[in-house]
Design a protein around this motif. Structure first.
Motif, PDB file in Angstrom:
ATOM      1  N   SER A  76       2.490   1.231 -19.116  1.00  0.00           N
ATOM      2  CA  SER A  76       3.216   0.643 -17.818  1.00  0.00           C
ATOM      3  C   SER A  76       3.908   2.026 -17.254  1.00  0.00           C
ATOM      4  CB  SER A  76       3.577  -0.613 -17.963  1.00  0.00           C
ATOM      5  OG  SER A  76       2.746  -1.461 -18.292  1.00  0.00           O
TER       6      SER A  76
ATOM      7  N   CYS B 145       7.323   1.377 -11.783  1.00  0.00           N
ATOM      8  CA  CYS B 145       6.618   0.333 -10.733  1.00  0.00           C
ATOM      9  C   CYS B 145       5.950  -0.897 -11.728  1.00  0.00           C
ATOM     10  CB  CYS B 145       5.796   0.802  -9.688  1.00  0.00           C
ATOM     11  SG  CYS B 145       4.224   1.514 -10.266  1.00  0.00           S
TER      12      CYS B 145
ATOM     13  N   HIS C  42       2.723  -0.179 -12.989  1.00  0.00           N
ATOM     14  CA  HIS C  42       1.470   0.018 -12.629  1.00  0.00           C
ATOM     15  C   HIS C  42       0.902   0.075 -14.179  1.00  0.00           C
ATOM     16  CE1 HIS C  42      -2.280   1.671 -11.360  1.00  0.00           C
ATOM     17  NE2 HIS C  42      -2.092   2.682 -12.388  1.00  0.00           N
TER      18      HIS C  42
ATOM     19  N   GLU D  30      -2.020   1.403 -16.743  1.00  0.00           N
ATOM     20  CA  GLU D  30      -3.145   2.453 -16.905  1.00  0.00           C
ATOM     21  C   GLU D  30      -3.449   2.521 -18.496  1.00  0.00           C
ATOM     22  OE1 GLU D  30      -5.940   4.251 -15.329  1.00  0.00           O
ATOM     23  OE2 GLU D  30      -4.259   4.255 -13.800  1.00  0.00           O
TER      24      GLU D  30
ATOM     25  N   HIS E  60       0.321   9.267 -12.402  1.00  0.00           N
ATOM     26  CA  HIS E  60       0.761   8.188 -11.483  1.00  0.00           C
ATOM     27  C   HIS E  60       2.331   8.289 -11.370  1.00  0.00           C
ATOM     28  CE1 HIS E  60       1.528   4.323  -9.833  1.00  0.00           C
ATOM     29  NE2 HIS E  60       2.311   4.041 -10.769  1.00  0.00           N
TER      30      HIS E  60
ATOM     31  N   CYS F 134       4.810   8.389  -8.456  1.00  0.00           N
ATOM     32  CA  CYS F 134       5.445   7.177  -8.239  1.00  0.00           C
ATOM     33  C   CYS F 134       6.670   7.213  -7.518  1.00  0.00           C
ATOM     34  CB  CYS F 134       5.487   6.358  -9.494  1.00  0.00           C
ATOM     35  SG  CYS F 134       5.900   4.551  -9.409  1.00  0.00           S
TER      36      CYS F 134
ATOM     37  N   ASP G 163       5.741  -1.376  -6.263  1.00  0.00           N
ATOM     38  CA  ASP G 163       4.892  -2.244  -7.017  1.00  0.00           C
ATOM     39  C   ASP G 163       3.527  -1.457  -7.113  1.00  0.00           C
ATOM     40  OD1 ASP G 163       6.425  -3.850  -8.329  1.00  0.00           O
ATOM     41  OD2 ASP G 163       6.455  -5.431  -7.192  1.00  0.00           O
ATOM     42  N   GLY G 164       2.517  -1.687  -8.041  1.00  0.00           N
ATOM     43  CA  GLY G 164       1.265  -1.235  -7.719  1.00  0.00           C
ATOM     44  C   GLY G 164       0.942   0.075  -8.271  1.00  0.00           C
TER      45      GLY G 164
END
Length: 52
Positions: free
Chosen positions: A26, A30, A32, A34, A43, A47, A51-52
């Motif tokens: 994670s 945020c 996210h 993966e 990411h 980032c 969120d997301g």
């Protein structure tokens, strides 16, 4: 563990191993998720903390 963001906290029904697996995959900014760690690193580099 007081300054953790909501997605960094262990869920009530989560075993420690499951928790560590989820948090390791994670985004620390945020939350996210993966499974591909290279994609997660990409990411996290982009980032902004939303969120997301």
């Amino acid at each position: 563990m007081t300054d953790l963001k909501p997605w960094q906290r262990q869920l009530p029904d989560e075993e420690r191993e499951q928790y560590l697996h989820r948090v390791a995959r994670s985004c620390y900014r945020c939350g996210h998720r993966e499974n591909d760690l290279d994609a997660l690193a990409d990411h996290e580099d982009r980032c902004a903390g939303s969120d997301g």
